[in-house]
Design a protein around this motif. Structure first.
Motif, short mmCIF file in Angstrom:
data_model
loop_
_atom_site.label_atom_id
_atom_site.label_comp_id
_atom_site.label_asym_id
_atom_site.label_seq_id
_atom_site.Cartn_x
_atom_site.Cartn_y
_atom_site.Cartn_z
N ASN A 7 -4.22 5.83 -0.15
CA ASN A 7 -4.56 4.44 0.12
C ASN A 7 -4.62 3.72 -1.22
N ARG A 8 -3.56 3.04 -1.57
CA ARG A 8 -3.46 2.40 -2.89
C ARG A 8 -2.84 1.02 -2.70
N ASN A 9 -3.67 -0.01 -2.60
CA ASN A 9 -3.20 -1.39 -2.50
C ASN A 9 -3.00 -1.96 -3.89
N ARG A 10 -1.83 -2.53 -4.13
CA ARG A 10 -1.54 -3.19 -5.40
C ARG A 10 -0.72 -4.44 -5.13
N VAL A 11 -0.92 -5.45 -5.96
CA VAL A 11 -0.12 -6.67 -5.87
C VAL A 11 1.16 -6.45 -6.67
N SER A 21 -0.10 5.01 -13.25
CA SER A 21 1.29 4.85 -12.84
C SER A 21 1.43 3.92 -11.63
N ILE A 22 2.67 3.66 -11.29
CA ILE A 22 3.02 2.91 -10.08
C ILE A 22 3.60 3.92 -9.10
N VAL A 23 3.26 3.80 -7.83
CA VAL A 23 3.77 4.74 -6.82
C VAL A 23 5.30 4.58 -6.74
N VAL A 24 5.98 5.66 -7.01
CA VAL A 24 7.45 5.65 -7.14
C VAL A 24 8.16 5.09 -5.91
N PRO A 25 7.88 5.56 -4.67
CA PRO A 25 8.61 5.02 -3.52
C PRO A 25 8.40 3.51 -3.31
N VAL A 26 7.25 2.99 -3.69
CA VAL A 26 7.01 1.54 -3.57
C VAL A 26 7.95 0.81 -4.52
N ASN A 71 0.84 -1.19 0.00
CA ASN A 71 0.00 0.00 0.00
C ASN A 71 0.89 1.25 0.00
N ALA A 72 0.57 2.20 -0.86
CA ALA A 72 1.36 3.44 -0.96
C ALA A 72 1.51 4.13 0.38
N LYS A 73 0.47 4.08 1.22
CA LYS A 73 0.53 4.78 2.51
C LYS A 73 1.60 4.21 3.43
N ASP A 74 2.05 3.00 3.16
CA ASP A 74 3.12 2.40 3.96
C ASP A 74 4.51 2.81 3.46
N PHE A 75 4.53 3.65 2.43
CA PHE A 75 5.79 4.12 1.87
C PHE A 75 5.81 5.65 1.85
N ASP A 76 5.17 6.23 2.87
CA ASP A 76 5.12 7.67 3.13
C ASP A 76 4.52 8.48 1.98
N VAL A 77 3.54 7.89 1.32
CA VAL A 77 2.76 8.59 0.30
C VAL A 77 1.32 8.64 0.81
#
Length: 194
Positions: A23-27, A176-181, A14-20
């Protein structure tokens, strides 16, 4: 992939777990050739230290604010009361389905999607507005310089004026894909560990 000799690692991140503040869950799946004998552990992420407020632009053009007609529609449907409903750190101001909800800026954004007019709407001091394309890119972890490069390229390729490139920029952000993830996935891959 296993039949082809790959070791597969997958995890919902989830993006929120990477300081973004989204709320974006992706496999995510990382496949490594077994013959390389490389260990890998998917990243875990960290605590969120940001909210929508941290990614907002200081000066936003009037075109991003909800029209009087849109505000009236919210009032007519009795959605204009403060809800402050909090779920998974997403704080809603007006509770409705995703496409019509309005979010508080002290929470996190719902998933930024490939927009067809469905842009995250927020409550700010001076009214209600959509996030801007730049803010959408920031919610994906991009630097401002990356946004301006993308904007310039879209204007060049599609021959659109400044205002008409917004739709394509929203779509680009949502796809896109969340960059920090992605950065953390690659860091772990290059380290040869998790």
């Amino acid at each position: 992939m296993s039949d082809l000799g790959y070791q597969n690692h997958y995890k919902v991140l989830n993006a929120k777990d990477f300081d973004v503040p989204q709320n974006r869950n992706r496999v995510f799946i990382v496949s490594i050739k077994e013959s390389l004998n490389q260990k890998y552990i998917m990243p875990k992420g960290n605590k969120l230290n940001k909210s929508i407020e941290d990614i907002l632009q200081k000066n936003v053009r009037d075109k991003y604010y909800l029209s009087q007609k849109a505000k009236k529609r919210l009032q007519d449907k009795k959605r204009f009361d403060i809800i402050n409903k909090k779920t998974d750190e997403i704080v809603k101001y007006i509770d409705d389905n995703f496409r019509k909800a309005v979010y508080q800026i002290n929470g996190i954004s719902p998933t930024v999607i490939e927009s067809h007019g469905d842009v995250v709407r927020i409550k700010v001091d001076d009214g209600f507005r959509k996030i801007t394309p730049l803010e959408a890119f920031r919610l994906m972890g991009f630097d401002d310089k990356d946004y301006f490069k993308a904007k310039k390229e879209m204007e060049r390729v599609f021959y659109y004026g400044h205002d008409k490139s917004d739709t394509r920029l929203y779509k680009a952000a949502g796809k896109s894909i969340v960059v920090p993830v992605l950065e953390e996935i690659f860091k772990n891959l290059f380290r040869g560990r998790g």
